[in-house]
Enzyme design. Sequence first.
Site: not given
Length: 468
Positions: A141, A238, A272, A445
Amino acid sequence: MDGLLRDGEGAERVLIDPAHETPLTPFREASADQVSQAVASAASALPIWAATLPTERAEVLHRLADMIARNADDLARIEATNVGKPLSQARRDVGRASDYFRFYAGVCDKLNGETIPLGPDQTALTVPEPVGVTAHILPWNYPISTLARGVAPALAAGATVVAKPSELTPFTALEVARLATQAGLPDGAFNVVTGGGEIGAALAGHEGIAHVTFTGSTATGRKVMQAASSPVAGVTLELGGKSPVIVLEDADLDAAADGVVRGIFFNAGQVCAAGARLICARSVHDALLAKVAAKAHAMGFGDPLDDPHIGPLISSGQLARVEGFVARAKAQGLTCVLGGARVDRPGFFFPPTIFADVPTDAEIARDEVFGPVLVTHLCDDAEDALRIANDSPYGLVAGVYTRGHDTALWLARKLEAGQVFINGFLTGGDTVPFGGVKHSGIGREKGLAGLSAYLAPKSIILNHARPT
């Protein structure tokens, strides 16, 4: 690998343009042997790159940031065509990639150790060292920006890289690796292997890997974590999300509507962190829903290169997944107030879809759809909203809209999420730590926190006698 573009030795794959359902450039995937070759290439470059002076590492990363910026138009067109996202969103992602390399370039010569007091006869100090060869398994994505947010801090730390883009979206990762070689990165410091799940598993489980960074679904994240246990590698995961956006009765409804629409329909909901659950005070639910529905209804579809509001979903499989969730919700008698059926045109388009006043235990309210589908829940007060928000296996991000600062901060502290936005959903910068709790992942991150995964502090203790 080794600074050269090589043909894959695995299966041939033909990618499909998601906006037109037509073939894109075919390519051959890597083989398991080529994964090992890429890891060996990164291992051979590790002592060279790790020993490069921090200021020189910074110069290379600055040049790479500049090269990405200079090639932004071409990279954005590649990304938009391959992923199906509107061109302006693809341009934003390319800009973010350049910014990541520039940010971490500025960190290279600031990775300081520390001294620790142990008494007059001992001196203890820490030296930050690169963790080793790092693996980066990327989602489809946000291919170029997710690549940069992991690769840039790894390279800044002096580690080397093997990246595996999604088998659906490999093109910009290959292009950035080519630019990195031109920017002066040593051959082998940045490698890319293409392929699907088997190649990802071979990379995550390779004995030469010291750390695996993965972005994707929770189910696949579990498999990556299991594979990484073989080399006893560290992991940054993640994973999925079902993020809540809480709107209380004193909120600015226009601002909330803007945030809700952006949060769930951006990138066709394939995010997400998408704000998929609107938890709204009863007294303002209908008014807010009308504003959100009106904005969503006005969003147009089209060729990504024409920069529409919404592009297609990534694949026929993803379209079928979204359609399945919506069909099952309708069959359960849930109220669909907008959308609910694929767009009648070529391409994998699905419209903004809203289900109102959904039971919190419904499948569509609990599972990640990964498409432009919003559900709403009614709440009585802030405590009720908190209960509904935290009743989820996920904990990536959350949003709060209220004029009450005390209430907002109370919710922010109590919400089970790695990142909370107050009165502006998904408006934070890329220098802010990002990551989830619960089934949404492990580690952080972005920002300075994103460096920790790629550094292995070494402690040195010097024992010295007092002079006589």
